[in-house]
Design an enzyme around this catalytic site. Structure first.
Site, PDB file in Angstrom:
ATOM      1  N   SER A 141       0.855  -1.193   0.000  1.00 17.17           N
ATOM      2  CA  SER A 141       0.000   0.000   0.000  1.00 17.17           C
ATOM      3  C   SER A 141       0.885   1.235   0.000  1.00 17.17           C
ATOM      4  CB  SER A 141      -0.849   0.001   1.273  1.00 17.17           C
ATOM      5  OG  SER A 141      -1.596   1.196   1.373  1.00 17.17           O
ATOM      6  N   TYR A 154      -2.072  -0.294  10.732  1.00 14.93           N
ATOM      7  CA  TYR A 154      -2.214  -0.721   9.327  1.00 14.93           C
ATOM      8  C   TYR A 154      -0.921  -0.424   8.565  1.00 14.93           C
ATOM      9  CZ  TYR A 154      -3.983  -1.056   4.528  1.00 14.93           C
ATOM     10  OH  TYR A 154      -4.160  -1.400   3.210  1.00 14.93           O
TER      11      TYR A 154
HETATM   12  N1  LIG Z   1      -8.732  -0.587  -1.265  1.00 18.07           N
HETATM   13  C1  LIG Z   1      -7.666   0.182  -1.066  1.00 18.07           C
HETATM   14  O1  LIG Z   1      -7.746   1.419  -1.062  1.00 18.07           O
HETATM   15  C2  LIG Z   1      -6.318  -0.456  -0.845  1.00 18.07           C
HETATM   16  C3  LIG Z   1      -5.190   0.379  -0.893  1.00 18.07           C
HETATM   17  C4  LIG Z   1      -3.935  -0.189  -0.656  1.00 18.07           C
HETATM   18  C5  LIG Z   1      -3.834  -1.528  -0.378  1.00 18.07           C
HETATM   19  N2  LIG Z   1      -4.952  -2.326  -0.325  1.00 18.07           N
HETATM   20  C6  LIG Z   1      -4.777  -3.741  -0.009  1.00 18.07           C
HETATM   21  O2  LIG Z   1      -5.404  -4.496  -1.022  1.00 18.07           O
HETATM   22  C7  LIG Z   1      -5.662  -5.818  -0.514  1.00 18.07           C
HETATM   23  C8  LIG Z   1      -7.023  -6.254  -0.994  1.00 18.07           C
HETATM   24  O3  LIG Z   1      -7.999  -5.424  -0.450  1.00 18.07           O
HETATM   25  P1  LIG Z   1      -9.218  -4.817  -1.290  1.00 18.07           P
HETATM   26  O4  LIG Z   1      -9.037  -3.352  -1.343  1.00 18.07           O
HETATM   27  O5  LIG Z   1      -9.403  -5.571  -2.544  1.00 18.07           O
HETATM   28  O6  LIG Z   1     -10.424  -5.039  -0.248  1.00 18.07           O
HETATM   29  P2  LIG Z   1     -11.541  -6.183  -0.127  1.00 18.07           P
HETATM   30  O7  LIG Z   1     -12.459  -6.113  -1.286  1.00 18.07           O
HETATM   31  O8  LIG Z   1     -12.105  -6.000   1.242  1.00 18.07           O
HETATM   32  O9  LIG Z   1     -10.719  -7.524  -0.212  1.00 18.07           O
HETATM   33  C9  LIG Z   1     -10.058  -8.093   0.881  1.00 18.07           C
HETATM   34  C10 LIG Z   1      -9.903  -9.572   0.609  1.00 18.07           C
HETATM   35  O10 LIG Z   1      -9.145 -10.155   1.679  1.00 18.07           O
HETATM   36  C11 LIG Z   1      -9.814 -11.323   2.081  1.00 18.07           C
HETATM   37  N3  LIG Z   1      -9.506 -11.665   3.466  1.00 18.07           N
HETATM   38  C12 LIG Z   1      -9.651 -10.921   4.582  1.00 18.07           C
HETATM   39  N4  LIG Z   1      -9.302 -11.634   5.662  1.00 18.07           N
HETATM   40  C13 LIG Z   1      -8.933 -12.858   5.208  1.00 18.07           C
HETATM   41  C14 LIG Z   1      -8.473 -14.039   5.832  1.00 18.07           C
HETATM   42  N5  LIG Z   1      -8.319 -14.138   7.150  1.00 18.07           N
HETATM   43  N6  LIG Z   1      -8.185 -15.109   5.051  1.00 18.07           N
HETATM   44  C15 LIG Z   1      -8.342 -15.036   3.719  1.00 18.07           C
HETATM   45  N7  LIG Z   1      -8.766 -13.958   3.072  1.00 18.07           N
HETATM   46  C16 LIG Z   1      -9.063 -12.883   3.812  1.00 18.07           C
HETATM   47  C17 LIG Z   1     -11.289 -11.055   1.847  1.00 18.07           C
HETATM   48  O11 LIG Z   1     -11.972 -12.289   1.641  1.00 18.07           O
HETATM   49  P3  LIG Z   1     -12.914 -13.035   2.709  1.00 18.07           P
HETATM   50  O12 LIG Z   1     -13.541 -11.982   3.572  1.00 18.07           O
HETATM   51  O13 LIG Z   1     -13.891 -13.767   1.839  1.00 18.07           O
HETATM   52  O14 LIG Z   1     -11.986 -13.954   3.432  1.00 18.07           O
HETATM   53  C18 LIG Z   1     -11.240 -10.287   0.536  1.00 18.07           C
HETATM   54  O15 LIG Z   1     -11.232 -11.168  -0.544  1.00 18.07           O
HETATM   55  C19 LIG Z   1      -5.475  -5.725   0.995  1.00 18.07           C
HETATM   56  O16 LIG Z   1      -4.241  -6.308   1.358  1.00 18.07           O
HETATM   57  C20 LIG Z   1      -5.444  -4.226   1.257  1.00 18.07           C
HETATM   58  O17 LIG Z   1      -4.720  -3.904   2.415  1.00 18.07           O
HETATM   59  C21 LIG Z   1      -6.181  -1.813  -0.590  1.00 18.07           C
END
Ligand SMILES: NC(=O)c1ccc[n+]([C@@H]2O[C@H](COP(=O)([O-])OP(=O)(O)OC[C@H]3O[C@@H](n4cnc5c(N)ncnc54)[C@H](OP(=O)(O)O)[C@@H]3O)[C@@H](O)[C@H]2O)c1
Length: 246
Positions: A141, A154
């Site tokens: 991130s 975070y």
């Molecule tokens: N959105 C942003 O602005 C942003 C910015 C920078 C970085 N990121 C990073 O991008 C990554 C993906 O996030 P996203 O933005 O796509 O959000 P998201 O739609 O909430 O996706 C998060 C994913 O992580 C999974 N997850 C959470 N806890 C888990 C566990 N214990 N075991 C397995 N899977 C788990 C969730 O699946 P289940 O709930 O089905 O398990 C979901 O598929 C994260 O690492 C986040 O920190 C996001």
């Protein structure tokens, strides 16, 4: 270099960046192996990918359990015979100020965002070393580079991922194992729903959704890195929405 036929494991594949990357890579001919906890969402994604002519398998996976991550990687090898890429993407972002002492959320972020990535490395590395090739990608991130109020823990987890992945690069490059972090700024996904502090959630979401990237933007960046020739190791892609100030 073609993505076609590469075997790619993705954690956190049930929504957001993971799901978008699964669809993009499958569209380009990769065989995708998808893990997350919500099986109904994985099933929907599987139907979508296979209906479009892609190849995918899914398995319920909680990345806080080393054995479940290992089982996901084992499934890839069992179904498709090898492992070309693991995308350690699962994560959560319950932002809050430290004085609120949301210790359970700190634990959870450390377990998913850091240990989940380590378990992915542990599962993939022996196979990739044996194959003499592979690529390990983690979703980091912009918060892996900068800390602000509310993001102490975070950002701490994302700083840790950046450090671990750079150590991995230094150790495993000579074994022909590529490693990369993708570091997005704001992306409009379900991630904001993990913020339990209502004021912080509303502020963060309202601020960022006006200019946020889409999950497809991140999927395209990941696909670009995977598609590079084997001697090209893209180590990081940091991408922000054009209008994101910090
Ligand atoms: N959105 C942003 O602005 C942003 C910015 C920078 C970085 N990121 C990073 O991008 C990554 C993906 O996030 P996203 O933005 O796509 O959000 P998201 O739609 O909430 O996706 C998060 C994913 O992580 C999974 N997850 C959470 N806890 C888990 C566990 N214990 N075991 C397995 N899977 C788990 C969730 O699946 P289940 O709930 O089905 O398990 C979901 O598929 C994260 O690492 C986040 O920190 C996001």
């Amino acid at each position: 270099m073609p993505i076609k036929n590469k075997v790619v494991v993705i954690t956190g594949a049930s929504s957001g960046i993971g799901a978008a990357t699964a669809k993009e890579l499958a569209k380009q001919g990769a065989k995708v192996v998808l893990g997350a906890r919500r099986t109904e969402r994985l099933e929907q994604l599987l139907t979508e990918i296979t209906t479009a002519g892609g190849q995918a398998v899914t398995q319920q996976t909680d990345v806080t359990d080393h054995k479940q991550v290992q089982a996901l990687v084992d499934l890839a090898v069992e179904k498709f015979g090898r492992l070309d890429v693991i995308f350690n993407n699962a994560g959560l972002m319950p932002l809050s100020k430290l004085h609120l002492l949301k210790v359970d959320e700190w634990d959870r972020m450390i377990d998913v965002n850091i240990k989940g990535v380590l378990y992915g490395i542990a599962a993939a590395l022996p196979i990739m070393r044996q194959q003499g090739s592979g690529q390990i990608i983690a979703t980091d991130s912009v918060a892996g580079h900068f800390v602000h109020p509310n993001t102490a823990v975070y950002a701490g987890t994302k700083f840790a991922v950046r450090t671990i992945m750079e150590g991995l690069r230094q150790e495993e490059g000579k074994n022909n194992i590529r490693s990369m972090i993708v570091s997005p700024g704001a992306v409009e996904t379900e991630l904001y729903s993990t913020i339990t502090d209502e004021k912080v959630r509303a502020n963060t979401y309202n601020n960022e959704r006006s200019y946020g990237l889409s999950d497809v933007d991140i999927a395209n960046a990941v696909a670009y890195a995977i598609g590079q020739p084997e001697n090209v190791n893209i180590n990081e892609i940091l991408l922000r929405p054009t209008k994101q100030p910090l």
